[in-house]
Design a protein around this motif. Structure first.
Motif, mmCIF file in Angstrom:
data_model
loop_
_atom_site.group_PDB
_atom_site.id
_atom_site.type_symbol
_atom_site.label_atom_id
_atom_site.label_comp_id
_atom_site.label_asym_id
_atom_site.label_seq_id
_atom_site.Cartn_x
_atom_site.Cartn_y
_atom_site.Cartn_z
ATOM 1 N N TRP A 186 -9.520 36.714 13.081
ATOM 2 C CA TRP A 186 -8.549 35.943 13.863
ATOM 3 C C TRP A 186 -8.800 35.957 15.365
ATOM 4 O O TRP A 186 -8.043 35.341 16.119
ATOM 5 N N VAL A 187 -9.858 36.642 15.799
ATOM 6 C CA VAL A 187 -10.113 36.715 17.244
ATOM 7 C C VAL A 187 -10.318 35.315 17.820
ATOM 8 O O VAL A 187 -9.730 34.939 18.829
ATOM 9 N N SER A 188 -11.139 34.517 17.151
ATOM 10 C CA SER A 188 -11.476 33.200 17.720
ATOM 11 C C SER A 188 -10.285 32.241 17.653
ATOM 12 O O SER A 188 -10.288 31.211 18.309
ATOM 13 N N ARG A 189 -9.267 32.572 16.847
ATOM 14 C CA ARG A 189 -8.110 31.676 16.715
ATOM 15 C C ARG A 189 -6.820 32.274 17.287
ATOM 16 O O ARG A 189 -5.736 31.734 17.030
ATOM 17 N N ALA A 190 -6.920 33.366 18.014
ATOM 18 C CA ALA A 190 -5.702 33.988 18.550
ATOM 19 C C ALA A 190 -4.917 32.972 19.370
ATOM 20 O O ALA A 190 -5.490 32.116 20.029
ATOM 21 N N PRO A 191 -3.562 33.043 19.324
ATOM 22 C CA PRO A 191 -2.751 31.971 19.905
ATOM 23 C C PRO A 191 -2.634 31.964 21.423
ATOM 24 O O PRO A 191 -2.194 30.974 21.987
ATOM 25 N N LYS B 59 -5.527 37.359 22.434
ATOM 26 C CA LYS B 59 -6.949 37.392 22.092
ATOM 27 C C LYS B 59 -7.597 38.660 22.659
ATOM 28 O O LYS B 59 -8.296 39.385 21.957
ATOM 29 N N LEU C 170 -9.153 41.669 20.440
ATOM 30 C CA LEU C 170 -10.580 41.991 20.609
ATOM 31 C C LEU C 170 -10.744 43.467 20.984
ATOM 32 O O LEU C 170 -11.607 44.173 20.439
#
Lengths: 254, 317
Positions: B57-62, B67, B71
Protein backbone atom coordinates in the motif's frame (compact mmCIF):
# COMPACT_ATOMS: atom_id res chain seq x y z
CA UNK A 1 4.78 39.89 -5.29
CA UNK A 2 3.01 40.39 -8.62
CA UNK A 3 0.43 37.77 -9.61
CA UNK A 4 2.40 36.59 -12.64
CA UNK A 5 5.57 36.05 -10.60
CA UNK A 6 3.66 34.07 -8.01
CA UNK A 7 2.46 31.66 -10.69
CA UNK A 8 6.01 31.31 -11.99
CA UNK A 9 7.36 30.57 -8.54
CA UNK A 10 4.56 28.05 -8.03
CA UNK A 11 5.43 26.31 -11.29
CA UNK A 12 9.11 26.24 -10.37
CA UNK A 13 8.29 24.62 -7.02
CA UNK A 14 6.22 22.00 -8.82
CA UNK A 15 9.19 21.15 -10.97
CA UNK A 16 11.49 20.84 -7.96
CA UNK A 17 8.91 18.81 -6.04
CA UNK A 18 7.79 16.55 -8.88
CA UNK A 19 11.30 15.30 -9.63
CA UNK A 20 11.85 14.18 -6.06
CA UNK A 21 8.33 12.84 -5.61
CA UNK A 22 8.31 10.67 -8.72
CA UNK A 23 11.79 9.33 -8.01
CA UNK A 24 10.77 8.72 -4.38
CA UNK A 25 7.73 6.84 -5.67
CA UNK A 26 9.83 4.61 -7.90
CA UNK A 27 12.13 3.76 -5.00
CA UNK A 28 9.18 3.12 -2.69
CA UNK A 29 7.93 0.45 -5.10
CA UNK A 30 11.08 -1.54 -4.27
CA UNK A 31 10.50 -1.61 -0.52
CA UNK A 32 10.74 -5.26 0.53
CA UNK A 33 12.06 -6.47 -2.83
CA UNK A 34 15.73 -5.41 -2.77
CA UNK A 35 18.72 -7.70 -3.36
CA UNK A 36 19.67 -7.57 0.35
CA UNK A 37 18.22 -6.18 3.56
CA UNK A 38 20.93 -3.51 3.65
CA UNK A 39 20.15 -2.19 0.16
CA UNK A 40 16.44 -2.38 0.92
CA UNK A 41 16.91 -0.20 3.98
CA UNK A 42 19.22 2.23 2.14
CA UNK A 43 16.90 2.69 -0.85
CA UNK A 44 13.92 3.18 1.45
CA UNK A 45 15.93 5.80 3.30
CA UNK A 46 16.58 7.66 0.09
CA UNK A 47 12.91 7.41 -0.81
CA UNK A 48 11.98 8.83 2.61
CA UNK A 49 14.41 11.73 2.16
CA UNK A 50 12.92 12.49 -1.25
CA UNK A 51 9.34 12.42 0.06
CA UNK A 52 10.41 14.68 2.92
CA UNK A 53 11.76 17.16 0.39
CA UNK A 54 8.60 16.79 -1.70
CA UNK A 55 6.50 17.78 1.30
CA UNK A 56 8.65 20.87 1.95
CA UNK A 57 8.30 22.05 -1.66
CA UNK A 58 4.58 21.31 -1.87
CA UNK A 59 3.71 22.84 1.50
CA UNK A 60 5.43 25.99 0.33
CA UNK A 61 3.75 25.77 -3.09
CA UNK A 62 0.36 25.41 -1.38
CA UNK A 63 1.00 28.56 0.65
CA UNK A 64 1.94 30.43 -2.54
CA UNK A 65 -1.14 29.22 -4.34
CA UNK A 66 -3.41 30.11 -1.43
CA UNK A 67 -7.14 29.33 -1.41
CA UNK A 68 -7.67 25.77 -0.21
CA UNK A 69 -4.51 24.36 -1.73
CA UNK A 70 -2.67 21.67 0.28
CA UNK A 71 0.42 19.54 -0.20
CA UNK A 72 -1.83 16.54 -0.92
CA UNK A 73 -3.94 18.33 -3.51
CA UNK A 74 -0.75 19.30 -5.30
CA UNK A 75 0.73 15.83 -5.05
CA UNK A 76 -2.34 13.80 -5.95
CA UNK A 77 -4.90 15.88 -7.80
CA UNK A 78 -3.24 17.23 -10.90
CA UNK A 79 -3.67 15.97 -14.45
CA UNK A 80 -0.74 14.10 -16.00
CA UNK A 81 0.35 17.00 -18.19
CA UNK A 82 0.53 19.25 -15.12
CA UNK A 83 3.38 17.22 -13.61
CA UNK A 84 6.72 18.86 -14.27
CA UNK A 85 9.28 16.13 -13.53
CA UNK A 86 11.93 15.00 -15.98
CA UNK A 87 11.34 11.76 -17.87
CA UNK A 88 14.43 10.17 -16.29
CA UNK A 89 12.85 9.79 -12.86
CA UNK A 90 9.74 8.01 -14.16
CA UNK A 91 11.77 5.24 -15.80
CA UNK A 92 10.85 1.86 -14.28
CA UNK A 93 12.78 -0.37 -11.86
CA UNK A 94 13.83 -2.70 -14.67
CA UNK A 95 16.52 -4.27 -12.50
CA UNK A 96 18.95 -3.15 -9.78
CA UNK A 97 21.37 -1.78 -12.39
CA UNK A 98 18.65 0.50 -13.79
CA UNK A 99 17.65 1.58 -10.27
CA UNK A 100 21.21 2.53 -9.37
CA UNK A 101 21.96 4.21 -12.70
CA UNK A 102 18.77 6.29 -12.61
CA UNK A 103 19.62 7.30 -9.07
CA UNK A 104 23.23 8.11 -9.93
CA UNK A 105 22.33 10.27 -12.94
CA UNK A 106 19.79 12.17 -10.87
CA UNK A 107 21.82 12.47 -7.66
CA UNK A 108 24.79 14.03 -9.44
CA UNK A 109 22.50 16.72 -10.86
CA UNK A 110 20.52 17.08 -7.64
CA UNK A 111 23.57 17.91 -5.52
CA UNK A 112 24.84 20.53 -7.99
CA UNK A 113 21.35 22.06 -8.12
CA UNK A 114 21.05 22.28 -4.34
CA UNK A 115 24.53 23.77 -4.02
CA UNK A 116 23.23 26.66 -6.12
CA UNK A 117 19.77 26.87 -4.56
CA UNK A 118 21.19 27.52 -1.08
CA UNK A 119 21.86 31.01 -2.46
CA UNK A 120 18.31 31.40 -3.80
CA UNK A 121 16.80 34.85 -3.31
CA UNK A 122 13.78 33.04 -1.90
CA UNK A 123 14.44 32.24 1.76
CA UNK A 124 12.24 29.16 1.86
CA UNK A 125 13.84 27.59 -1.21
CA UNK A 126 17.28 28.34 0.23
CA UNK A 127 16.29 26.73 3.53
CA UNK A 128 14.90 23.60 1.86
CA UNK A 129 18.08 23.32 -0.23
CA UNK A 130 20.20 23.74 2.84
CA UNK A 131 18.40 20.97 4.67
CA UNK A 132 18.38 18.64 1.64
CA UNK A 133 22.05 19.00 0.78
CA UNK A 134 23.19 16.74 3.62
CA UNK A 135 20.77 14.02 2.55
CA UNK A 136 21.64 14.29 -1.12
CA UNK A 137 25.40 14.19 -0.43
CA UNK A 138 24.74 10.77 1.06
CA UNK A 139 22.63 9.76 -1.97
CA UNK A 140 25.51 10.70 -4.27
CA UNK A 141 27.92 8.65 -2.20
CA UNK A 142 25.57 5.67 -2.16
CA UNK A 143 24.79 5.60 -5.88
CA UNK A 144 28.39 6.37 -6.93
CA UNK A 145 29.72 3.54 -4.75
CA UNK A 146 27.21 1.15 -6.28
CA UNK A 147 28.13 2.27 -9.82
CA UNK A 148 31.70 1.29 -8.95
CA UNK A 149 30.74 -1.99 -7.32
CA UNK A 150 28.62 -3.05 -10.26
CA UNK A 151 30.94 -1.65 -12.93
CA UNK A 152 34.07 -3.12 -11.38
CA UNK A 153 32.46 -6.22 -9.88
CA UNK A 154 31.85 -9.27 -12.06
CA UNK A 155 31.63 -9.56 -15.83
CA UNK A 156 27.86 -9.99 -15.51
CA UNK A 157 27.40 -6.92 -13.32
CA UNK A 158 29.56 -4.86 -15.66
CA UNK A 159 27.41 -5.90 -18.63
CA UNK A 160 24.21 -5.10 -16.75
CA UNK A 161 25.28 -1.68 -15.54
CA UNK A 162 26.60 -0.84 -18.99
CA UNK A 163 23.24 -1.78 -20.52
CA UNK A 164 21.40 0.34 -17.94
CA UNK A 165 23.65 3.31 -18.56
CA UNK A 166 23.32 3.03 -22.33
CA UNK A 167 19.55 3.04 -21.90
CA UNK A 168 19.27 5.84 -19.34
CA UNK A 169 22.08 8.18 -20.40
CA UNK A 170 19.95 9.85 -23.11
CA UNK A 171 17.47 10.83 -20.38
CA UNK A 172 20.05 12.70 -18.29
CA UNK A 173 20.32 15.64 -20.68
CA UNK A 174 16.81 16.85 -19.84
CA UNK A 175 17.93 17.63 -16.30
CA UNK A 176 20.26 20.28 -17.70
CA UNK A 177 18.07 21.61 -20.48
CA UNK A 178 16.58 25.00 -19.60
CA UNK A 179 12.79 25.08 -19.49
CA UNK A 180 10.79 28.31 -19.76
CA UNK A 181 9.94 28.00 -16.05
CA UNK A 182 13.62 27.71 -15.13
CA UNK A 183 14.56 30.63 -17.33
CA UNK A 184 12.06 32.82 -15.50
CA UNK A 185 13.18 31.46 -12.14
CA UNK A 186 16.83 32.19 -12.89
CA UNK A 187 15.92 35.69 -14.10
CA UNK A 188 14.00 36.40 -10.91
CA UNK A 189 16.85 35.08 -8.73
CA UNK A 190 14.99 32.36 -6.81
CA UNK A 191 16.00 29.56 -9.19
CA UNK A 192 18.81 28.67 -11.54
CA UNK A 193 19.30 27.92 -15.19
CA UNK A 194 20.43 24.25 -15.07
CA UNK A 195 22.53 24.72 -18.20
CA UNK A 196 25.24 26.28 -16.02
CA UNK A 197 25.65 22.93 -14.27
CA UNK A 198 26.41 21.03 -17.48
CA UNK A 199 30.23 21.02 -17.37
CA UNK A 200 30.44 20.07 -13.69
CA UNK A 201 27.75 17.45 -14.16
CA UNK A 202 29.46 15.54 -16.95
CA UNK A 203 32.84 15.94 -15.30
CA UNK A 204 31.55 14.39 -12.05
CA UNK A 205 29.56 11.69 -13.80
CA UNK A 206 32.41 10.72 -16.10
CA UNK A 207 34.88 10.56 -13.24
CA UNK A 208 32.79 7.94 -11.45
CA UNK A 209 32.12 6.04 -14.68
CA UNK A 210 35.82 5.86 -15.46
CA UNK A 211 36.62 4.57 -12.00
CA UNK A 212 33.79 2.08 -12.38
CA UNK A 213 35.25 0.90 -15.73
CA UNK A 214 31.96 1.71 -17.46
CA UNK A 215 32.11 3.09 -21.01
CA UNK A 216 30.68 6.57 -21.44
CA UNK A 217 27.99 6.40 -24.13
CA UNK A 218 28.61 8.48 -27.23
CA UNK A 219 26.29 11.13 -28.56
CA UNK A 220 24.75 14.17 -26.94
CA UNK A 221 21.15 13.69 -28.02
CA UNK A 222 18.64 13.68 -25.20
CA UNK A 223 14.97 12.97 -24.57
CA UNK A 224 12.98 15.87 -23.16
CA UNK A 225 9.44 17.06 -22.60
CA UNK A 226 8.73 16.17 -18.98
CA UNK A 227 9.50 19.63 -17.69
CA UNK A 228 6.82 20.96 -20.03
CA UNK A 229 4.30 18.26 -19.12
CA UNK A 230 4.90 15.86 -22.00
CA UNK A 231 5.86 12.59 -20.32
CA UNK A 232 6.64 8.98 -21.12
CA UNK A 233 3.89 6.35 -21.01
CA UNK A 234 5.13 5.33 -17.56
CA UNK A 235 3.78 8.41 -15.77
CA UNK A 236 0.14 7.47 -16.35
CA UNK A 237 0.64 4.20 -14.50
CA UNK A 238 2.57 5.87 -11.70
CA UNK A 239 -0.30 8.31 -11.24
CA UNK A 240 -2.88 5.51 -11.25
CA UNK A 241 -1.20 4.20 -8.10
CA UNK A 242 -0.28 7.52 -6.58
CA UNK A 243 -3.72 9.10 -7.07
CA UNK A 244 -5.81 5.96 -6.45
CA UNK A 245 -7.14 6.80 -2.99
CA UNK A 246 -7.67 10.52 -3.59
CA UNK A 247 -9.51 9.83 -6.85
CA UNK A 248 -11.60 6.90 -5.60
CA UNK A 249 -12.58 8.54 -2.30
CA UNK A 250 -12.62 12.27 -3.05
CA UNK A 251 -12.69 14.95 -0.36
CA UNK A 252 -12.04 12.74 2.64
CA UNK A 253 -9.57 13.13 5.49
CA UNK A 254 -7.06 10.34 6.12
CA UNK B 1 38.87 -31.98 35.26
CA UNK B 2 36.23 -31.90 32.54
CA UNK B 3 32.67 -31.45 33.67
CA UNK B 4 30.14 -34.08 32.74
CA UNK B 5 27.22 -33.24 30.48
CA UNK B 6 24.88 -33.53 33.46
CA UNK B 7 26.94 -31.00 35.43
CA UNK B 8 26.94 -28.58 32.50
CA UNK B 9 23.22 -28.95 32.02
CA UNK B 10 22.56 -28.36 35.70
CA UNK B 11 24.74 -25.25 35.79
CA UNK B 12 22.99 -23.99 32.68
CA UNK B 13 19.52 -24.49 34.12
CA UNK B 14 20.61 -22.93 37.44
CA UNK B 15 21.66 -19.81 35.62
CA UNK B 16 18.33 -19.55 33.85
CA UNK B 17 16.43 -20.19 37.08
CA UNK B 18 18.47 -17.46 38.76
CA UNK B 19 17.31 -15.09 36.01
CA UNK B 20 20.73 -14.75 34.37
CA UNK B 21 21.09 -14.35 30.62
CA UNK B 22 22.73 -16.99 28.47
CA UNK B 23 25.26 -15.42 26.09
CA UNK B 24 26.60 -16.70 22.76
CA UNK B 25 29.93 -17.80 24.22
CA UNK B 26 28.34 -19.76 27.10
CA UNK B 27 27.81 -23.50 27.00
CA UNK B 28 24.23 -24.44 26.09
CA UNK B 29 22.43 -27.70 25.33
CA UNK B 30 22.18 -28.46 21.64
CA UNK B 31 18.40 -28.47 21.87
CA UNK B 32 18.43 -24.96 23.37
CA UNK B 33 20.59 -23.72 20.52
CA UNK B 34 18.39 -25.34 17.87
CA UNK B 35 15.16 -24.12 19.46
CA UNK B 36 16.50 -20.59 19.52
CA UNK B 37 17.69 -20.71 15.93
CA UNK B 38 14.22 -21.89 14.96
CA UNK B 39 12.35 -19.32 16.99
CA UNK B 40 14.58 -16.28 16.29
CA UNK B 41 14.74 -17.02 12.58
CA UNK B 42 10.98 -17.55 12.38
CA UNK B 43 10.61 -14.21 14.02
CA UNK B 44 13.09 -12.61 11.59
CA UNK B 45 11.33 -14.20 8.61
CA UNK B 46 8.01 -12.83 9.89
CA UNK B 47 9.45 -9.32 9.86
CA UNK B 48 10.72 -9.74 6.31
CA UNK B 49 7.60 -11.38 4.91
CA UNK B 50 5.53 -8.87 6.89
CA UNK B 51 7.02 -6.10 4.78
CA UNK B 52 5.11 -7.41 1.76
CA UNK B 53 1.43 -6.93 2.69
CA UNK B 54 2.15 -3.45 4.02
CA UNK B 55 4.59 -2.50 1.27
CA UNK B 56 1.67 -3.30 -1.02
CA UNK B 57 0.00 0.00 0.00
CA UNK B 58 2.99 2.36 0.03
CA UNK B 59 2.49 3.47 -3.57
CA UNK B 60 -1.25 4.02 -2.97
CA UNK B 61 -1.18 5.68 0.46
CA UNK B 62 -3.86 8.40 0.64
CA UNK B 63 -1.67 11.32 1.75
CA UNK B 64 2.01 12.23 1.75
CA UNK B 65 2.06 12.10 5.55
CA UNK B 66 0.61 8.57 5.60
CA UNK B 67 2.93 7.47 2.83
CA UNK B 68 6.04 8.60 4.68
CA UNK B 69 4.85 7.00 7.94
CA UNK B 70 4.08 3.69 6.24
CA UNK B 71 7.35 3.64 4.35
CA UNK B 72 9.24 4.32 7.58
CA UNK B 73 7.32 1.55 9.28
CA UNK B 74 8.10 -1.02 6.62
CA UNK B 75 11.72 0.08 6.80
CA UNK B 76 11.69 -0.49 10.57
CA UNK B 77 10.60 -4.05 9.86
CA UNK B 78 13.61 -4.59 7.62
CA UNK B 79 15.70 -3.26 10.51
CA UNK B 80 14.05 -5.71 12.94
CA UNK B 81 14.82 -8.49 10.48
CA UNK B 82 18.46 -7.42 10.51
CA UNK B 83 18.83 -7.46 14.31
CA UNK B 84 17.07 -10.77 14.57
CA UNK B 85 19.13 -12.45 11.84
CA UNK B 86 22.22 -11.12 13.63
CA UNK B 87 20.96 -12.59 16.92
CA UNK B 88 20.39 -15.95 15.18
CA UNK B 89 23.89 -15.78 13.66
CA UNK B 90 25.40 -15.73 17.16
CA UNK B 91 24.14 -19.31 17.45
CA UNK B 92 26.30 -20.47 14.56
CA UNK B 93 24.13 -20.23 11.45
CA UNK B 94 24.57 -17.81 8.55
CA UNK B 95 22.01 -15.38 7.16
CA UNK B 96 22.32 -17.07 3.76
CA UNK B 97 21.39 -20.42 5.31
CA UNK B 98 18.42 -18.83 7.03
CA UNK B 99 17.23 -17.23 3.80
CA UNK B 100 17.61 -20.57 2.11
CA UNK B 101 15.30 -22.12 4.73
CA UNK B 102 12.74 -19.36 4.22
CA UNK B 103 12.83 -19.41 0.44
CA UNK B 104 12.58 -23.18 0.18
CA UNK B 105 9.50 -23.15 2.41
CA UNK B 106 11.26 -25.18 5.11
CA UNK B 107 11.16 -22.39 7.70
CA UNK B 108 7.92 -20.95 8.96
CA UNK B 109 6.91 -17.35 9.50
CA UNK B 110 3.86 -15.83 11.14
CA UNK B 111 0.79 -17.07 9.25
CA UNK B 112 -0.95 -13.73 9.56
CA UNK B 113 1.11 -12.40 6.65
CA UNK B 114 -0.51 -14.91 4.34
CA UNK B 115 -3.65 -12.78 4.46
CA UNK B 116 -4.08 -10.04 1.85
CA UNK B 117 -4.24 -6.28 2.48
CA UNK B 118 -7.27 -5.30 0.41
CA UNK B 119 -7.94 -1.73 1.45
CA UNK B 120 -6.23 1.21 3.09
CA UNK B 121 -8.08 0.30 6.29
CA UNK B 122 -6.08 -2.94 6.37
CA UNK B 123 -2.95 -0.88 6.95
CA UNK B 124 -4.66 0.47 10.05
CA UNK B 125 -5.79 -3.01 11.11
CA UNK B 126 -2.34 -4.54 10.62
CA UNK B 127 -0.85 -1.90 12.90
CA UNK B 128 -3.60 -1.96 15.49
CA UNK B 129 -4.36 -5.70 15.67
CA UNK B 130 -1.38 -7.55 14.19
CA UNK B 131 1.29 -5.39 15.78
CA UNK B 132 -0.84 -5.24 18.91
CA UNK B 133 -0.86 -9.04 19.13
CA UNK B 134 2.83 -9.24 18.26
CA UNK B 135 3.76 -6.81 21.06
CA UNK B 136 2.10 -8.99 23.67
CA UNK B 137 4.41 -11.84 22.66
CA UNK B 138 7.40 -9.59 22.27
CA UNK B 139 7.18 -7.80 25.60
CA UNK B 140 7.38 -11.22 27.20
CA UNK B 141 10.45 -12.00 25.10
CA UNK B 142 12.40 -8.99 26.38
CA UNK B 143 12.96 -11.15 29.49
CA UNK B 144 13.77 -14.37 27.65
CA UNK B 145 16.90 -16.26 28.72
CA UNK B 146 19.00 -15.83 25.57
CA UNK B 147 20.78 -12.45 25.88
CA UNK B 148 21.13 -11.42 22.22
CA UNK B 149 17.45 -12.25 21.57
CA UNK B 150 16.23 -10.44 24.69
CA UNK B 151 18.24 -7.32 23.82
CA UNK B 152 16.99 -7.29 20.21
CA UNK B 153 13.45 -7.51 21.56
CA UNK B 154 13.87 -4.46 23.80
CA UNK B 155 14.65 -2.34 20.78
CA UNK B 156 11.99 -3.92 18.60
CA UNK B 157 9.27 -3.47 21.23
CA UNK B 158 9.82 0.27 21.38
CA UNK B 159 9.30 0.59 17.64
CA UNK B 160 6.41 -1.87 17.55
CA UNK B 161 4.40 0.02 20.12
CA UNK B 162 4.84 3.14 18.02
CA UNK B 163 3.58 1.17 14.98
CA UNK B 164 0.61 -0.08 16.94
CA UNK B 165 -0.41 3.45 17.92
CA UNK B 166 0.04 4.56 14.33
CA UNK B 167 -2.25 1.74 13.14
CA UNK B 168 -4.87 2.58 15.73
CA UNK B 169 -4.73 6.22 14.68
CA UNK B 170 -5.27 5.27 11.01
CA UNK B 171 -8.32 3.24 12.04
CA UNK B 172 -9.60 6.02 14.28
CA UNK B 173 -9.45 8.52 11.44
CA UNK B 174 -11.56 6.16 9.33
CA UNK B 175 -14.00 5.46 12.15
CA UNK B 176 -14.51 9.20 12.58
CA UNK B 177 -14.72 9.77 8.82
CA UNK B 178 -17.44 9.42 6.22
CA UNK B 179 -19.84 6.47 6.02
CA UNK B 180 -17.67 4.90 3.31
CA UNK B 181 -14.60 5.17 5.54
CA UNK B 182 -16.43 3.65 8.52
CA UNK B 183 -17.51 0.72 6.37
CA UNK B 184 -13.94 0.31 5.17
CA UNK B 185 -12.73 0.13 8.78
CA UNK B 186 -15.47 -2.32 9.83
CA UNK B 187 -14.84 -4.58 6.84
CA UNK B 188 -11.17 -4.63 7.71
CA UNK B 189 -11.83 -5.50 11.38
CA UNK B 190 -14.16 -8.30 10.22
CA UNK B 191 -11.38 -9.87 8.17
CA UNK B 192 -8.43 -9.35 10.55
CA UNK B 193 -9.98 -10.12 13.92
CA UNK B 194 -9.92 -13.92 13.85
CA UNK B 195 -6.55 -14.29 12.14
CA UNK B 196 -5.13 -11.93 14.80
CA UNK B 197 -6.39 -14.26 17.57
CA UNK B 198 -4.75 -17.17 15.76
CA UNK B 199 -1.39 -15.38 15.97
CA UNK B 200 -0.96 -16.66 19.54
CA UNK B 201 -0.80 -20.20 18.23
CA UNK B 202 -2.81 -23.34 18.99
CA UNK B 203 -4.68 -23.84 22.26
CA UNK B 204 -2.46 -24.84 25.18
CA UNK B 205 -3.48 -28.49 25.12
CA UNK B 206 -2.39 -28.73 21.49
CA UNK B 207 0.81 -26.70 21.68
CA UNK B 208 3.89 -28.92 21.38
CA UNK B 209 6.61 -26.46 22.35
CA UNK B 210 5.18 -24.88 25.46
CA UNK B 211 6.71 -26.92 28.29
CA UNK B 212 10.36 -26.65 27.29
CA UNK B 213 9.83 -23.04 26.28
CA UNK B 214 8.56 -22.26 29.76
CA UNK B 215 11.56 -24.01 31.36
CA UNK B 216 13.95 -21.91 29.28
CA UNK B 217 11.90 -18.75 29.78
CA UNK B 218 11.38 -18.35 26.03
CA UNK B 219 7.78 -18.26 27.10
CA UNK B 220 6.48 -17.03 30.41
CA UNK B 221 2.80 -17.23 29.65
CA UNK B 222 0.85 -19.79 27.64
CA UNK B 223 -0.76 -19.18 24.24
CA UNK B 224 -4.23 -19.06 25.76
CA UNK B 225 -3.22 -16.61 28.49
CA UNK B 226 -1.66 -14.27 25.93
CA UNK B 227 -4.67 -14.54 23.63
CA UNK B 228 -6.99 -13.64 26.49
CA UNK B 229 -4.80 -10.65 27.37
CA UNK B 230 -5.03 -9.43 23.76
CA UNK B 231 -8.81 -9.77 23.63
CA UNK B 232 -9.25 -8.02 26.97
CA UNK B 233 -7.16 -5.07 25.90
CA UNK B 234 -8.56 -4.78 22.34
CA UNK B 235 -12.32 -5.00 22.91
CA UNK B 236 -12.52 -1.60 24.69
CA UNK B 237 -10.40 -0.07 21.92
CA UNK B 238 -12.88 -1.27 19.29
CA UNK B 239 -15.79 0.00 21.39
CA UNK B 240 -14.15 3.39 21.67
CA UNK B 241 -13.97 3.53 17.86
CA UNK B 242 -17.60 2.48 17.49
CA UNK B 243 -16.59 -0.64 15.58
CA UNK B 244 -18.09 -4.08 16.15
CA UNK B 245 -15.91 -7.11 16.83
CA UNK B 246 -17.21 -9.90 14.61
CA UNK B 247 -17.92 -12.40 17.40
CA UNK B 248 -21.51 -12.85 18.58
CA UNK B 249 -20.31 -14.79 21.64
CA UNK B 250 -18.07 -12.02 22.87
CA UNK B 251 -19.19 -11.05 26.36
CA UNK B 252 -17.65 -9.70 29.56
CA UNK B 253 -17.49 -12.43 32.20
CA UNK B 254 -17.69 -10.77 35.59
CA UNK B 255 -16.66 -13.90 37.44
CA UNK B 256 -13.53 -14.58 35.38
CA UNK B 257 -12.69 -10.91 35.01
CA UNK B 258 -12.16 -11.55 31.31
CA UNK B 259 -14.08 -11.51 28.05
CA UNK B 260 -15.56 -14.81 26.91
CA UNK B 261 -15.24 -15.34 23.18
CA UNK B 262 -16.52 -17.66 20.47
CA UNK B 263 -14.74 -20.67 18.95
CA UNK B 264 -11.73 -20.08 16.73
CA UNK B 265 -11.75 -21.84 13.37
CA UNK B 266 -8.66 -24.01 13.88
CA UNK B 267 -9.16 -25.71 10.51
CA UNK B 268 -8.51 -22.38 8.89
CA UNK B 269 -5.44 -21.86 11.09
CA UNK B 270 -3.86 -25.23 10.20
CA UNK B 271 -4.74 -24.79 6.55
CA UNK B 272 -2.90 -21.48 6.40
CA UNK B 273 0.06 -22.92 8.34
CA UNK B 274 0.24 -25.77 5.83
CA UNK B 275 0.48 -23.37 2.91
CA UNK B 276 -3.13 -22.97 1.80
CA UNK B 277 -3.68 -19.39 2.95
CA UNK B 278 -4.78 -16.73 0.47
CA UNK B 279 -1.23 -15.44 -0.12
CA UNK B 280 1.24 -18.16 0.99
CA UNK B 281 2.50 -18.77 -2.52
CA UNK B 282 2.61 -15.10 -3.45
CA UNK B 283 4.66 -14.22 -0.37
CA UNK B 284 7.20 -16.98 -0.93
CA UNK B 285 7.39 -16.21 -4.64
CA UNK B 286 8.07 -12.55 -3.88
CA UNK B 287 10.90 -13.48 -1.47
CA UNK B 288 12.39 -15.94 -3.94
CA UNK B 289 12.18 -13.44 -6.77
CA UNK B 290 13.96 -10.74 -4.73
CA UNK B 291 16.63 -13.24 -3.69
CA UNK B 292 17.21 -14.74 -7.15
CA UNK B 293 17.21 -11.39 -8.92
CA UNK B 294 19.62 -10.03 -6.30
CA UNK B 295 22.13 -12.85 -6.75
CA UNK B 296 24.26 -11.05 -9.35
CA UNK B 297 24.23 -7.89 -7.24
CA UNK B 298 25.50 -9.70 -4.14
CA UNK B 299 28.15 -11.46 -6.21
CA UNK B 300 29.29 -8.17 -7.73
CA UNK B 301 29.57 -6.56 -4.29
CA UNK B 302 31.71 -9.48 -3.05
CA UNK B 303 33.91 -9.44 -6.16
CA UNK B 304 34.41 -5.70 -5.89
CA UNK B 305 35.31 -5.93 -2.19
CA UNK B 306 37.89 -8.63 -3.04
CA UNK B 307 39.40 -6.47 -5.76
CA UNK B 308 39.65 -3.52 -3.42
CA UNK B 309 41.30 -5.63 -0.75
CA UNK B 310 43.80 -6.96 -3.27
CA UNK B 311 44.59 -3.44 -4.51
CA UNK B 312 45.24 -2.09 -1.02
CA UNK B 313 47.33 -5.16 -0.23
CA UNK B 314 49.43 -4.56 -3.36
CA UNK B 315 49.90 -0.95 -2.33
CA UNK B 316 51.08 -2.00 1.13
CA UNK B 317 53.70 -4.32 -0.39
Amino acid sequence: MAELNKENLYQYLLQLGDNVMILGHRLSELCGHGPSLETDIALTNISLDLFGQTRSYFQYAASIKGDDSTEDKIAFLRFPNEYRNTILVEQPNTDFAYVITRQFLFDQYHLLLLEKLVDSSDETIAAIANKSIKEVSYHVRFSSEWMKRLGDGTEESNAKIQEALNYLYPYAGELLKTSPIEELAAGAGYGIDPDILTDSYYQNVNQVLEEATIKIPEGKWSHSGGKNGIHSEHLGFILSDLQYMQRTYPDMAW
Amino acid sequence: MNKTLEQLEKEFQDRIDAGENIEAKNWMPEKYRKTHIRQISQHAHSEIVGMLPEGNWVSRAPSLRRKVALLAKVQDEAGHGLYLYSAAETLGISRDELFEQLNSGKAKYSSIFNYPTLSWADIGAVGWLVDGAAIINQVMLTRTSYGPYARAMVRICKEESFHQRQGYEITMKLAQGTEVQKQMAQDSLNRWWWPSLMMFGPRDEESTHTELSMKWKIKRKSNDELRQQFIDQTVPQAEFLGLTIPDKDLKWNEERGHYDFGPIDWDEFWNVVKGNGPCNKERLNARNKAWDEGQWVREAAMAHAEKKKFKSLKKAI
